[in-house]
Design a protein around this motif. Structure first.
Motif, PDB file in Angstrom:
ATOM      1  N   ALA A 255       0.828  -1.214   0.000  1.00 24.13           N
ATOM      2  CA  ALA A 255       0.000   0.000   0.000  1.00 24.13           C
ATOM      3  C   ALA A 255       0.856   1.255   0.000  1.00 24.13           C
ATOM      4  N   ARG A 256       2.043   1.168   0.554  1.00 26.52           N
ATOM      5  CA  ARG A 256       2.915   2.353   0.646  1.00 26.52           C
ATOM      6  C   ARG A 256       3.290   2.895  -0.729  1.00 26.52           C
ATOM      7  N   ALA A 257       3.248   2.041  -1.747  1.00 25.53           N
ATOM      8  CA  ALA A 257       3.635   2.478  -3.090  1.00 25.53           C
ATOM      9  C   ALA A 257       2.440   2.852  -3.958  1.00 25.53           C
ATOM     10  N   HIS A 258       1.225   2.699  -3.421  1.00 22.85           N
ATOM     11  CA  HIS A 258       0.029   2.990  -4.222  1.00 22.85           C
ATOM     12  C   HIS A 258      -0.183   4.501  -4.326  1.00 22.85           C
ATOM     13  N   VAL A 259      -0.416   4.972  -5.541  1.00 21.58           N
ATOM     14  CA  VAL A 259      -0.663   6.399  -5.766  1.00 21.58           C
ATOM     15  C   VAL A 259      -2.084   6.746  -5.341  1.00 21.58           C
ATOM     16  N   VAL A 260      -2.212   7.726  -4.455  1.00 21.13           N
ATOM     17  CA  VAL A 260      -3.517   8.138  -3.942  1.00 21.13           C
ATOM     18  C   VAL A 260      -3.987   9.378  -4.690  1.00 21.13           C
ATOM     19  N   ASP A 261      -5.156   9.279  -5.308  1.00 23.53           N
ATOM     20  CA  ASP A 261      -5.702  10.427  -6.039  1.00 23.53           C
ATOM     21  C   ASP A 261      -6.840  11.063  -5.250  1.00 23.53           C
ATOM     22  N   ASP A 262      -7.394  12.133  -5.793  1.00 24.75           N
ATOM     23  CA  ASP A 262      -8.450  12.868  -5.083  1.00 24.75           C
ATOM     24  C   ASP A 262      -9.699  12.017  -4.885  1.00 24.75           C
ATOM     25  N   ALA A 263      -9.994  11.152  -5.837  1.00 28.27           N
ATOM     26  CA  ALA A 263     -11.182  10.306  -5.701  1.00 28.27           C
ATOM     27  C   ALA A 263     -11.050   9.397  -4.482  1.00 28.27           C
ATOM     28  N   LEU A 264      -9.878   8.827  -4.282  1.00 25.74           N
ATOM     29  CA  LEU A 264      -9.665   7.962  -3.129  1.00 25.74           C
ATOM     30  C   LEU A 264      -9.664   8.771  -1.843  1.00 25.74           C
ATOM     31  N   ARG A 265      -9.047   9.935  -1.859  1.00 30.66           N
ATOM     32  CA  ARG A 265      -9.039  10.787  -0.659  1.00 30.66           C
ATOM     33  C   ARG A 265     -10.469  11.121  -0.233  1.00 30.66           C
ATOM     34  N   THR A 266     -11.293  11.494  -1.193  1.00 35.14           N
ATOM     35  CA  THR A 266     -12.675  11.862  -0.882  1.00 35.14           C
ATOM     36  C   THR A 266     -13.461  10.648  -0.381  1.00 35.14           C
ATOM     37  N   ALA A 267     -13.293   9.526  -1.049  1.00 33.80           N
ATOM     38  CA  ALA A 267     -14.013   8.318  -0.651  1.00 33.80           C
ATOM     39  C   ALA A 267     -13.640   7.905   0.770  1.00 33.80           C
ATOM     40  N   PHE A 268     -12.371   7.953   1.081  1.00 36.30           N
ATOM     41  CA  PHE A 268     -11.894   7.561   2.408  1.00 36.30           C
ATOM     42  C   PHE A 268     -12.454   8.495   3.483  1.00 36.30           C
ATOM     43  N   ALA A 269     -12.354   9.794   3.239  1.00 38.42           N
ATOM     44  CA  ALA A 269     -12.854  10.765   4.217  1.00 38.42           C
ATOM     45  C   ALA A 269     -14.365  10.630   4.399  1.00 38.42           C
ATOM     46  N   ASP A 270     -15.099  10.449   3.309  1.00 39.43           N
ATOM     47  CA  ASP A 270     -16.555  10.325   3.405  1.00 39.43           C
ATOM     48  C   ASP A 270     -16.955   9.039   4.130  1.00 39.43           C
ATOM     49  N   ASP A 271     -16.231   7.948   3.877  1.00 40.23           N
ATOM     50  CA  ASP A 271     -16.545   6.687   4.560  1.00 40.23           C
ATOM     51  C   ASP A 271     -16.371   6.827   6.070  1.00 40.23           C
ATOM     52  N   LEU A 272     -15.276   7.434   6.498  1.00 35.30           N
ATOM     53  CA  LEU A 272     -15.040   7.570   7.932  1.00 35.30           C
ATOM     54  C   LEU A 272     -16.055   8.523   8.563  1.00 35.30           C
ATOM     55  N   ALA A 273     -16.365   9.616   7.857  1.00 36.53           N
ATOM     56  CA  ALA A 273     -17.340  10.569   8.394  1.00 36.53           C
ATOM     57  C   ALA A 273     -18.701   9.908   8.550  1.00 36.53           C
ATOM     58  N   SER A 274     -19.082   9.057   7.610  1.00 36.92           N
ATOM     59  CA  SER A 274     -20.386   8.404   7.663  1.00 36.92           C
ATOM     60  C   SER A 274     -20.470   7.402   8.821  1.00 36.92           C
ATOM     61  N   ARG A 275     -19.322   6.960   9.325  1.00 34.85           N
ATOM     62  CA  ARG A 275     -19.271   6.033  10.448  1.00 34.85           C
ATOM     63  C   ARG A 275     -19.187   6.771  11.786  1.00 34.85           C
ATOM     64  N   GLY A 276     -19.158   8.095  11.731  1.00 32.44           N
ATOM     65  CA  GLY A 276     -19.089   8.879  12.977  1.00 32.44           C
ATOM     66  C   GLY A 276     -17.701   8.977  13.553  1.00 32.44           C
ATOM     67  N   VAL A 277     -16.671   8.619  12.773  1.00 39.45           N
ATOM     68  CA  VAL A 277     -15.283   8.742  13.240  1.00 39.45           C
ATOM     69  C   VAL A 277     -14.482   9.488  12.172  1.00 39.45           C
ATOM     70  N   PRO A 278     -14.788  10.758  11.944  1.00 41.12           N
ATOM     71  CA  PRO A 278     -14.108  11.528  10.899  1.00 41.12           C
ATOM     72  C   PRO A 278     -12.629  11.730  11.215  1.00 41.12           C
ATOM     73  N   LEU A 279     -11.850  12.003  10.166  1.00 42.83           N
ATOM     74  CA  LEU A 279     -10.426  12.258  10.329  1.00 42.83           C
ATOM     75  C   LEU A 279     -10.186  13.482  11.204  1.00 42.83           C
ATOM     76  N   GLN A 280     -10.987  14.492  11.011  1.00 43.15           N
ATOM     77  CA  GLN A 280     -10.853  15.714  11.792  1.00 43.15           C
ATOM     78  C   GLN A 280     -11.875  15.735  12.934  1.00 43.15           C
ATOM     79  N   GLY A 281     -11.400  16.034  14.138  1.00 43.18           N
ATOM     80  CA  GLY A 281     -12.301  16.051  15.298  1.00 43.18           C
ATOM     81  C   GLY A 281     -13.053  17.344  15.438  1.00 43.18           C
TER      82      GLY A 281
END
Length: 281
Positions: A255-281
């Motif tokens: 995973a350390r070598a996988h290129v992260v694009d904006d689509a993945l960043r948004t998907a990851f942030a939205d998934d965590l926010a929807s679970r009630g544990v957002p990246l930002q407190g």
């Protein structure tokens, strides 16, 4: 100064020692494959032992060191195996020194990082950290820290001794980021074990469905994609995986070598926010 120079995935060996049907030869094969794939460090503990051998987990660290000399080794003290299905915690200075000396004996030198394993179970974490600080001064560990510690405990430990790292559970879509944020603000390395949530958690794909959809579309495992997004979005945090299979170890570490694009960043942030544990407190 951080123990690790760049983001990456740490290979943990707990499940290779304590999992049902654990077998030494297979564990060594997984460790060698994980190291070859680029594991950032190896994570073990005094408690990762069998009834017959108190150092099974740390002997796997020796295997990693033989495979890649200089790979950072993380081990833990103050938690030990009593029997087939029982452990105990002891954060006394005497116990921590005994554990540290045994680790140095098995590893052939001081570990890169020595952690108080069950900070949540010791009688006096302040006294335990003072003892760890003395072990660091005596050359039995290069760095010290605590594991399984709440923000409240970390606040109590401020000023007692300089903590280099904290290792806590941080299951994606399960656990809050409070301890990580505390460490990030103070320049303390954070190691996140069980990033996939552990054996009792719902499947990762159900907790990060947007990331899972991207993974399916790109032909990459959701585990690798979630770790790549985590490395990108959570700086100063190193996920600690606990694979039982060679394929799982290699896939996650890459995973350390996988290129992260904006689509993945948004998907990851939205998934965590929807679970009630957002990246930002």
């Amino acid at each position: 100064m951080s123990m690790l120079d760049e983001p990456g995935v740490v290979l943990g060996v707990a499940s290779l020692v304590l999992g049902e049907g654990a077998e030494r030869r297979h564990a060594e094969l997984v460790v060698r494959a994980g190291v070859d794939a680029g594991a950032a460090a190896l994570d073990t503990a005094r408690a990762y032992a069998s009834v017959e051998d108190d150092a099974v987990g740390e002997r796997l660290a020796v295997v990693a060191e033989e495979r890649r000399p200089g790979i950072p080794i993380i081990t833990k003290a103050g938690h030990y195996r009593l029997g087939t299905a029982s452990w105990d915690a002891d954060g006394s200075a005497a116990r921590l020194r005994r554990d540290a000396e045994r680790s140095v004996e098995v590893l052939g030198g001081p570990p890169a990082l020595l952690l108080l394993h069950r900070a949540d179970q010791v009688d006096d974490a302040v006294a335990s950290v003072r003892a760890l600080d003395e072990l660091r001064r005596d050359g039995l560990a290069l760095r010290i820290g605590v594991s399984n510690a709440s923000v409240e405990m970390l606040e109590q430990l401020e000023g007692v001794a300089e903590l280099d790292a904290v290792e806590n559970r941080l299951g994606l879509g399960v656990d809050p980021f409070a301890e990580y944020r505390y460490c990030r603000e103070r320049g303390i390395d954070f190691f996140a074990y069980a990033p996939f949530g552990g054996p009792r958690a719902a499947p990762l794909a159900t907790r990060v469905p947007r990331v899972a959809a991207l993974a399916a579309a790109s032909g990459v495992s959701v585990h690798r994609l979630a770790l790549a997004a985590m490395l990108d979005a959570v700086p100063g945090c190193w996920p600690v995986i606990g694979p039982r299979r060679i394929e799982s170890a290699v896939d996650s570490i890459r995973a350390r070598a996988h290129v992260v694009d904006d689509a993945l960043r948004t998907a990851f942030a939205d998934d965590l926010a929807s679970r009630g544990v957002p990246l930002q407190g």
